[in-house]
Motif scaffolding. Structure first.
Motif, mmCIF file in Angstrom:
data_model
loop_
_atom_site.group_PDB
_atom_site.id
_atom_site.type_symbol
_atom_site.label_atom_id
_atom_site.label_comp_id
_atom_site.label_asym_id
_atom_site.label_seq_id
_atom_site.Cartn_x
_atom_site.Cartn_y
_atom_site.Cartn_z
ATOM 1 N N GLN A 120 1.601 2.899 -4.715
ATOM 2 C CA GLN A 120 0.657 3.767 -5.325
ATOM 3 C C GLN A 120 1.592 4.944 -5.923
ATOM 4 O O GLN A 120 2.754 5.085 -5.607
ATOM 5 C CB GLN A 120 -0.356 4.331 -4.477
ATOM 6 C CG GLN A 120 -0.959 3.186 -3.765
ATOM 7 C CD GLN A 120 -2.055 2.514 -4.845
ATOM 8 O OE1 GLN A 120 -2.606 3.090 -5.534
ATOM 9 N NE2 GLN A 120 -1.994 1.312 -4.914
ATOM 10 N N GLU A 121 1.025 5.976 -6.446
ATOM 11 C CA GLU A 121 1.412 7.093 -7.192
ATOM 12 C C GLU A 121 2.117 8.027 -6.154
ATOM 13 O O GLU A 121 3.139 8.720 -6.177
ATOM 14 C CB GLU A 121 0.621 7.842 -7.881
ATOM 15 C CG GLU A 121 0.298 7.327 -9.319
ATOM 16 C CD GLU A 121 1.271 7.616 -10.307
ATOM 17 O OE1 GLU A 121 2.432 8.274 -10.181
ATOM 18 O OE2 GLU A 121 1.244 7.230 -11.519
ATOM 19 N N ASN A 122 1.276 8.006 -4.712
ATOM 20 C CA ASN A 122 1.601 8.918 -3.623
ATOM 21 C C ASN A 122 2.729 8.280 -2.787
ATOM 22 O O ASN A 122 2.912 8.803 -1.495
ATOM 23 C CB ASN A 122 0.567 9.418 -2.872
ATOM 24 C CG ASN A 122 -0.270 8.090 -2.431
ATOM 25 O OD1 ASN A 122 0.097 6.951 -2.625
ATOM 26 N ND2 ASN A 122 -1.408 8.479 -1.549
ATOM 27 N N HIS A 123 3.377 7.242 -3.389
ATOM 28 C CA HIS A 123 4.606 6.709 -2.338
ATOM 29 C C HIS A 123 4.136 5.874 -1.435
ATOM 30 O O HIS A 123 4.854 5.469 -0.508
ATOM 31 C CB HIS A 123 5.620 7.457 -2.136
ATOM 32 C CG HIS A 123 6.218 8.398 -3.188
ATOM 33 N ND1 HIS A 123 7.158 8.059 -4.036
ATOM 34 C CD2 HIS A 123 5.976 9.957 -3.597
ATOM 35 C CE1 HIS A 123 7.270 9.075 -5.049
ATOM 36 N NE2 HIS A 123 6.503 10.147 -4.661
ATOM 37 N N THR A 124 2.910 5.491 -1.350
ATOM 38 C CA THR A 124 2.214 4.625 -0.258
ATOM 39 C C THR A 124 1.967 3.092 -0.848
ATOM 40 O O THR A 124 1.869 2.915 -1.951
ATOM 41 C CB THR A 124 1.025 5.144 0.461
ATOM 42 O OG1 THR A 124 0.000 5.370 -0.689
ATOM 43 C CG2 THR A 124 1.404 6.660 0.978
ATOM 44 N N TRP A 125 1.876 2.254 0.162
ATOM 45 C CA TRP A 125 1.212 1.088 -0.376
ATOM 46 C C TRP A 125 -0.423 0.829 0.136
ATOM 47 O O TRP A 125 -0.440 1.101 1.357
ATOM 48 C CB TRP A 125 2.148 -0.031 0.576
ATOM 49 C CG TRP A 125 3.279 -0.408 -0.015
ATOM 50 C CD1 TRP A 125 4.608 0.455 0.640
ATOM 51 C CD2 TRP A 125 3.978 -1.024 -1.025
ATOM 52 N NE1 TRP A 125 5.641 -0.063 -0.252
ATOM 53 C CE2 TRP A 125 5.309 -0.890 -1.026
ATOM 54 C CE3 TRP A 125 3.357 -1.962 -2.126
ATOM 55 C CZ2 TRP A 125 6.303 -1.456 -1.933
ATOM 56 C CZ3 TRP A 125 4.293 -2.472 -2.915
ATOM 57 C CH2 TRP A 125 5.470 -2.333 -2.800
ATOM 58 N N VAL A 126 -1.178 0.187 -0.781
ATOM 59 C CA VAL A 126 -2.291 -0.136 -0.788
ATOM 60 C C VAL A 126 -2.808 -1.596 -1.205
ATOM 61 O O VAL A 126 -2.365 -1.728 -2.265
ATOM 62 C CB VAL A 126 -3.104 1.017 -1.453
ATOM 63 C CG1 VAL A 126 -4.732 0.471 -1.244
ATOM 64 C CG2 VAL A 126 -2.730 2.330 -0.800
ATOM 65 N N PRO A 127 -3.174 -2.443 -0.388
ATOM 66 C CA PRO A 127 -3.774 -2.112 1.147
ATOM 67 C C PRO A 127 -2.242 -2.217 1.952
ATOM 68 O O PRO A 127 -1.561 -2.352 1.559
ATOM 69 C CB PRO A 127 -4.743 -3.518 1.285
ATOM 70 C CG PRO A 127 -4.582 -4.150 0.255
ATOM 71 C CD PRO A 127 -3.921 -3.690 -0.735
ATOM 72 N N PRO A 128 -2.594 -1.787 3.571
ATOM 73 C CA PRO A 128 -1.539 -1.788 4.129
ATOM 74 C C PRO A 128 -0.658 -3.192 4.535
ATOM 75 O O PRO A 128 -1.431 -4.160 4.192
ATOM 76 C CB PRO A 128 -2.185 -1.514 5.440
ATOM 77 C CG PRO A 128 -3.281 -0.764 5.279
ATOM 78 C CD PRO A 128 -3.743 -1.483 3.980
ATOM 79 N N PHE A 129 0.437 -3.116 4.742
ATOM 80 C CA PHE A 129 1.211 -4.584 4.882
ATOM 81 C C PHE A 129 0.462 -5.152 6.133
ATOM 82 O O PHE A 129 0.014 -4.737 7.240
ATOM 83 C CB PHE A 129 2.633 -4.133 5.443
ATOM 84 C CG PHE A 129 3.337 -3.515 4.224
ATOM 85 C CD1 PHE A 129 3.189 -3.663 2.996
ATOM 86 C CD2 PHE A 129 4.445 -2.592 4.517
ATOM 87 C CE1 PHE A 129 3.950 -2.991 1.919
ATOM 88 C CE2 PHE A 129 5.194 -2.066 3.720
ATOM 89 C CZ PHE A 129 4.956 -2.173 2.171
ATOM 90 N N PRO A 130 0.493 -6.489 5.914
ATOM 91 C CA PRO A 130 -0.306 -7.442 6.721
ATOM 92 C C PRO A 130 0.890 -7.715 7.905
ATOM 93 O O PRO A 130 2.123 -7.138 8.069
ATOM 94 C CB PRO A 130 -0.377 -8.732 5.969
ATOM 95 C CG PRO A 130 0.741 -8.980 5.128
ATOM 96 C CD PRO A 130 0.964 -7.384 4.715
ATOM 97 N N ILE A 131 0.450 -8.386 8.976
ATOM 98 C CA ILE A 131 1.597 -9.012 9.964
ATOM 99 C C ILE A 131 1.367 -10.354 9.918
ATOM 100 O O ILE A 131 0.477 -11.011 9.756
ATOM 101 C CB ILE A 131 1.312 -8.343 11.426
ATOM 102 C CG1 ILE A 131 -0.292 -8.576 11.922
ATOM 103 C CG2 ILE A 131 1.224 -6.772 11.333
ATOM 104 C CD1 ILE A 131 -0.502 -8.310 13.252
#
Length: 248
Positions: A120-131
């Protein structure tokens, strides 16, 4: 050619306030903006496009005119590198905004969560990483006043729960390991309900009026349909239990 960007400092406070603080720590590929909040000098790092911040974003200028530590860093890639233990993803280099990665687990592991994520633009990943969770379950905990039987906890294996004497099982007794989890919530062992004889005997013991207690005791036995032979057997069992306890 490879270009290296260095720290750019922007002061949003008065010159006198700026002089009261030491020069901010250098962070490559960043812009440092100094500002003031309620008399406290603060400095915030912003990474240049194509980089993401790792560490504390905002530092404060302390009473010794030094900036607190540790200093953050700007790493290549708009978002942090994807992470998936016991799994794989299709990204091999610096990540740009709107890049999407997909995930899959290695053999004998099951993906829990989304199979993809986007920067994302705000340097985060969406959705969160799975496990990636093991398809095996591992041994469950013994219920209080109970236990289980079974030595194989791999996928597809079965276990059975039991309770100690005078306790009864509440929940699913037979369970199977399915996709890394037991098929039902683990059961519990609760005190077994008292028999009609035990209820009548308890009432007899609690009543201090012997005549009234005896009459009430016989009436409850009659209402419960407990015949004298059954009463005799129950009393003998109680006696045997008491004798066994004294021998321990």
């Amino acid at each position: 050619f490879r270009f290296l960007y260095y720290l750019v400092v922007v002061w949003l406070v008065s010159a006198s306030d700026a002089k009261n603080c030491s020069e901010p720590p250098s962070v490559d590929n960043s812009i440092f903006v100094m500002h003031e909040v309620e008399g406290q000098a603060l400095g915030t790092y912003f990474c240049l496009q194509g980089y993401h911040l790792v560490g504390k974003k905002t530092l404060s200028c302390n009473a010794f005119q030094d900036w607190d530590t540790p200093t953050p860093t700007c790493h290549l890639g708009h978002c942090p590198d994807p992470v998936l233990f016991n799994g794989e993803f299709n990204s091999s280099g610096p990540v740009n905004v709107n890049d999407k990665v997909t995930f899959q687990c290695v053999d004998h592991y099951i993906l829990k969560g989304s199979s993809w994520s986007q920067c994302q633009e705000n340097h985060t990943w969406v959705p969160p990483f799975p496990i990636c969770q093991s398809e095996d379950c591992g041994p469950p905990e013994n219920p209080t006043h109970g236990y289980f039987e079974g030595h194989d906890f791999n996928s597809g294996s079965n276990i059975t729960f039991y309770c100690e004497k005078k306790y009864h099982l509440v929940g699913t007794q037979h369970q199977q390991c399915v996709n890394g989890e037991w098929s039902s919530a683990l059961p519990v062992c609760e005190p077994a309900p008292k028999t009609e004889f035990e209820k009548a005997l308890l009432a007899f013991q609690e009543n201090k009026n012997l005549c009234q207690a005896t009459e009430s005791f016989m009436q409850r036995l009659k209402e419960s349909g407990l015949i004298l032979e059954e009463l005799k057997y129950s009393l003998e069992m109680k006696k045997a239990e008491l004798v066994a306890k004294t021998l321990l």
